[in-house]
Design an enzyme around this catalytic site. Structure first.
Site, PDB file in Angstrom:
ATOM      1  N   GLN A  21       0.847  -1.198   0.000  1.00 43.49           N
ATOM      2  CA  GLN A  21       0.000   0.000   0.000  1.00 43.49           C
ATOM      3  C   GLN A  21       0.879   1.242   0.000  1.00 43.49           C
ATOM      4  O   GLN A  21       1.188   1.807   1.047  1.00 43.49           O
ATOM      5  CB  GLN A  21      -0.950   0.012   1.199  1.00 43.49           C
ATOM      6  CG  GLN A  21      -1.947   1.155   1.086  1.00 43.49           C
ATOM      7  CD  GLN A  21      -3.103   1.018   2.038  1.00 43.49           C
ATOM      8  OE1 GLN A  21      -3.317  -0.001   2.670  1.00 43.49           O
ATOM      9  NE2 GLN A  21      -3.880   2.079   2.137  1.00 43.49           N
ATOM     10  N   PHE A  22       1.262   1.692  -1.199  1.00 41.64           N
ATOM     11  CA  PHE A  22       2.151   2.846  -1.316  1.00 41.64           C
ATOM     12  C   PHE A  22       1.520   4.124  -0.785  1.00 41.64           C
ATOM     13  O   PHE A  22       2.213   5.065  -0.424  1.00 41.64           O
ATOM     14  CB  PHE A  22       2.625   3.035  -2.756  1.00 41.64           C
ATOM     15  CG  PHE A  22       1.668   3.774  -3.641  1.00 41.64           C
ATOM     16  CD1 PHE A  22       1.804   5.147  -3.832  1.00 41.64           C
ATOM     17  CD2 PHE A  22       0.621   3.122  -4.266  1.00 41.64           C
ATOM     18  CE1 PHE A  22       0.918   5.849  -4.640  1.00 41.64           C
ATOM     19  CE2 PHE A  22      -0.265   3.801  -5.077  1.00 41.64           C
ATOM     20  CZ  PHE A  22      -0.112   5.170  -5.269  1.00 41.64           C
ATOM     21  N   THR A  23       0.200   4.171  -0.676  1.00 38.65           N
ATOM     22  CA  THR A  23      -0.456   5.388  -0.214  1.00 38.65           C
ATOM     23  C   THR A  23      -0.147   5.715   1.254  1.00 38.65           C
ATOM     24  O   THR A  23      -0.424   6.817   1.703  1.00 38.65           O
ATOM     25  CB  THR A  23      -1.979   5.332  -0.421  1.00 38.65           C
ATOM     26  OG1 THR A  23      -2.504   4.224   0.321  1.00 38.65           O
ATOM     27  CG2 THR A  23      -2.323   5.195  -1.899  1.00 38.65           C
TER      28      THR A  23
END
Length: 147
Positions: free
Chosen positions: A78-80
């Site tokens: 989850q790069f966010t």
């Protein structure tokens, strides 16, 4: 490296209507590699996650780890989590690792997790995923490890 750890009664990740990974009781780990992260950071993050004493013992105190209970570990990229919202209303993701390096670190983390723990499931790096969970507690813990 950043992570959000959620103690779950069960969790699964679906991609295109198909379940890619699922666990019963254990931990859902939303994982983000950031610029400058290295394998050693991933190693420390994994060691901490596996030994976090956030499961109840016989007295009802959070005193047992994932390893103690033999629970599942579901790791979802989850790069966010690298979002910076200090500027305008649109998040900036400049602190997230570049896609190739993010994938490499995610794959490394998962490989190390599978070597250290018997029940590890995953999503798919970069995929559009739907995460389903039954949060147990709820217990949700943000973590950050740096070099």
């Amino acid at each position: 490296m950043k992570a959000v750890i959620q103690r779950v009664a069960s969790a699964r990740v679906d991609i295109g209507g198909q379940t890619a990974g699922a666990i019963e009781a254990g931990l859902l780990v939303l994982l983000c590699a950031e610029r400058g992260d290295a394998d050693a950071v991933a190693d420390r993050m994994l060691a901490k996650i596996l030994k976090l004493r956030i499961f109840s013992d016989e007295a009802g105190k959070m005193n047992r780890s994932l390893q103690d209970i033999g629970g599942g570990l579901l790791v979802v990229s989850q790069f966010t989590l690298a979002a910076d919202v200090s500027g305008g209303n649109r998040p900036s993701f400049t602190q997230a690792a570049a896609p190739d390096e993010g994938r490499r670190l995610y794959d490394y983390f998962v490989a190390q997790a599978r070597a250290a723990h018997p029940v590890v499931a995953t999503g798919e790096f970069g995929a559009d995923m739907q995460v389903h969970l039954v949060n147990d507690g709820p217990v949700t813990i943000p973590m950050q490890m740096t070099a």
